[in-house]
Scaffold this motif. Structure first.
Motif, PDB file in Angstrom:
ATOM      1  N   HIS A  85       0.894  -1.173   0.000  1.00  0.00           N
ATOM      2  CA  HIS A  85       0.000   0.000   0.000  1.00  0.00           C
ATOM      3  C   HIS A  85       0.922   1.211   0.000  1.00  0.00           C
ATOM      4  N   GLU A  87       0.413   4.310   0.913  1.00  0.00           N
ATOM      5  CA  GLU A  87       0.264   5.383   1.903  1.00  0.00           C
ATOM      6  C   GLU A  87       1.576   5.526   2.694  1.00  0.00           C
ATOM      7  N   ASP A  89       2.432   6.134   5.584  1.00  0.00           N
ATOM      8  CA  ASP A  89       2.664   5.573   6.929  1.00  0.00           C
ATOM      9  C   ASP A  89       3.336   4.197   6.823  1.00  0.00           C
ATOM     10  N   HIS A 152      -6.723  -0.067   2.419  1.00  0.00           N
ATOM     11  CA  HIS A 152      -7.504   1.127   2.684  1.00  0.00           C
ATOM     12  C   HIS A 152      -7.644   2.045   1.461  1.00  0.00           C
ATOM     13  N   ASP A 171      -2.767  -2.572   6.152  1.00  0.00           N
ATOM     14  CA  ASP A 171      -3.879  -1.941   6.883  1.00  0.00           C
ATOM     15  C   ASP A 171      -4.961  -2.953   7.283  1.00  0.00           C
TER      16      ASP A 171
HETATM   17 FE   FE2 Z   1      -3.630   3.252   4.767  1.00  0.00          FE
END
Ligand code: FE2
Ligand code: FMN
Ligand code: FE2
Length: 407
Positions: A85, A87, A89, A152, A171
């Motif tokens: 993913h 993202e 984070d 997500h 996630d």
């Molecule tokens: Fe995420």
């Protein structure tokens, strides 16, 4: 310096966790208050001369992450990186890791993750776009990449090792907080942890929650759930004993399964008039043996919206109290309702109480929202100023009706 955990999870296959405890982020995604903190979990797997890194962490912890990684292996020896993913984070430390790796590793991700990584960072590495359900043999292990869109982001996938029933979930399976230990078997207060999971689901995945059962169905049809033994998420506790328990909780939150007699009350009150109406409702609930969960936005209190949203999925009914403010609802109510529509839009019976001065906005605003708001407002009672005896009677009647509907 963040606390970093480097621990071996399994001998066979040889898997390590690299967990960064983030107690600096006060507002996740720059909005959700998380005094409980959050962890970023990456995993390292070694199989016959091959070393696979699954995800990294938020960019500001790149140095901590590299140090932890280097305590296990020379980053140059990483042969594969799986990015579930894009993202940041989870991908924030990727540029530094690849630099230390001298771009030797193959990078596995979905086509959209590839695009996003290129948009976010100047990545020069060997990025391989995977296909949904693609299997690759690395060392002695077969890895299966399964796309889990909207859990997500639309780019998201998980990795499954069929032979051992292991999922690297990113996630999927995540929760807020910084648990005192690594896995669920040592967690002393699992109910408290589940609340952090609910909060994570609602605030992070809430907008896409219909994709939770959809993706679980896909995993079930692929035989993944029946064979699941270990779930290694990108946030929070590792699930090595009963991972299905966590996924069942995810499903419950996604579907809004109610807890019996859980009445949620959320209201604003500037000078105490809505507060008087709410207190009548609370009194009536108590007379019926119900102790509600109450969030009050006043000149003395402003509870985190993330907590209010967390209490919605399992509530059996809701009571709102809103004042009229400049021909609309109070700013807090406007924000609350827009976030409910966005993140916690569940079919629940509700009652709305409101106080105004010269021209009330409650009924009109609820009417305006009625197309998008799934919460079913069974009655809106609006009064000028304080509630009078007749208003009190109506509030008590409506609360009784709400109790019936909540069953
Ligand atoms: Fe995420
Ligand atoms: C800043 C402000 C704006 C207000 N705007 C309106 C309004 O547009 N229409 C109205 O009928 N009352 C308006 N009021 C009056 C309040 O809605 C009314 O006093 C209500 O009883 C307040 O309830 P509360 O003390 O629980 O907040 C306003 C009050 C304030 C302080
Ligand atoms: Fe995440």
């Amino acid at each position: 310096m963040a606390k970093v955990w480097v621990e071996k999870l399994f001998d066979e296959p040889e898997i390590y966790i690299l967990r960064i405890d983030d107690d600096m982020t006060r507002f996740f995604e720059a909005v959700w208050e998380i005094p409980e903190g959050i962890t970023y979990n990456a995993y390292l797997l070694r199989t016959r001369g091959e070393t696979i890194l699954f995800d990294t962490c938020k960019g500001e912890y790149s140095e901590d992450f590299l140090k932890a990684l280097s305590s296990l292996i020379d980053p140059k020896t990483i042969t594969h990186v799986v990015v579930h993913h894009a993202e940041p984070d989870h991908s924030g430390a990727l540029p530094k890791v690849l630099e230390a790796n001298e771009y030797r590793a193959k990078i596995w991700c979905t086509p959209l993750t590839k695009k996003l990584l290129e948009a976010f960072y100047d990545i020069k590495g060997d990025l391989k776009s995977i296909e949904d359900k693609e299997e690759v043999k690395i060392g002695e292990l077969k890895l299966k990449f399964i796309c889990t869109p909207w859990l997500h982001w639309p780019d998201t996938m998980i990795t499954y090792i069929p032979e051992n029933g292991i999922i690297f979930g990113c996630d999927v399976g995540g929760g807020y907080s910084i648990p005192e230990d690594i896995d669920e078997t040592k967690e002393k207060d699992i109910d408290r942890y589940f609340r952090y999971v609910t909060k994570y689901i609602v605030t992070v995945i809430g907008h896409y929650r219909k994709y939770i059962p959809e993706n679980f169905e896909k995993l079930k049809n692929l035989g993944v759930l029946d064979n699941l033994k270990v779930l290694l998420p990108g946030h929070g506790l590792v699930w090595r004993k009963e991972p299905l328990k966590l996924l069942e909780h995810y499903a419950k939150v996604a579907l809004g399964e109610k807890t019996k007699d859980k009445f949620l009350i959320v209201y604003d009150s500037m000078y105490g008039f809505v507060d008087k109406m709410i207190n009548i409702a609370i009194d009536e609930l108590k007379a019926n043996g119900i102790e509600p969960v109450v969030y009050a936005f006043t000149d003395k209190s402003a509870p985190p919206l993330s907590d209010v949203l967390t209490d919605i999925p399992d509530s059996s009914a809701i009571i709102f109290g809103f004042s009229t403010y400049e021909a609309g609802l109070h700013p807090t109510a406007r924000y609350l309702l827009s976030e409910i529509v966005d993140k916690a839009n569940y079919e629940k019976p509700a009652l709305a109480l409101g106080s105004f001065g010269w021209a009330g906005a409650l009924k009109r605003e609820l009417q305006r929202l009625s197309k998008e708001l799934k919460i079913n407002i069974i009655e809106a009672i609006e009064v000028s100023g304080r509630p009078k005896a007749e208003d009190e009677r109506r509030i008590r009647e409506s609360v009784k009706k709400l109790i019936q509907l909540s069953l």
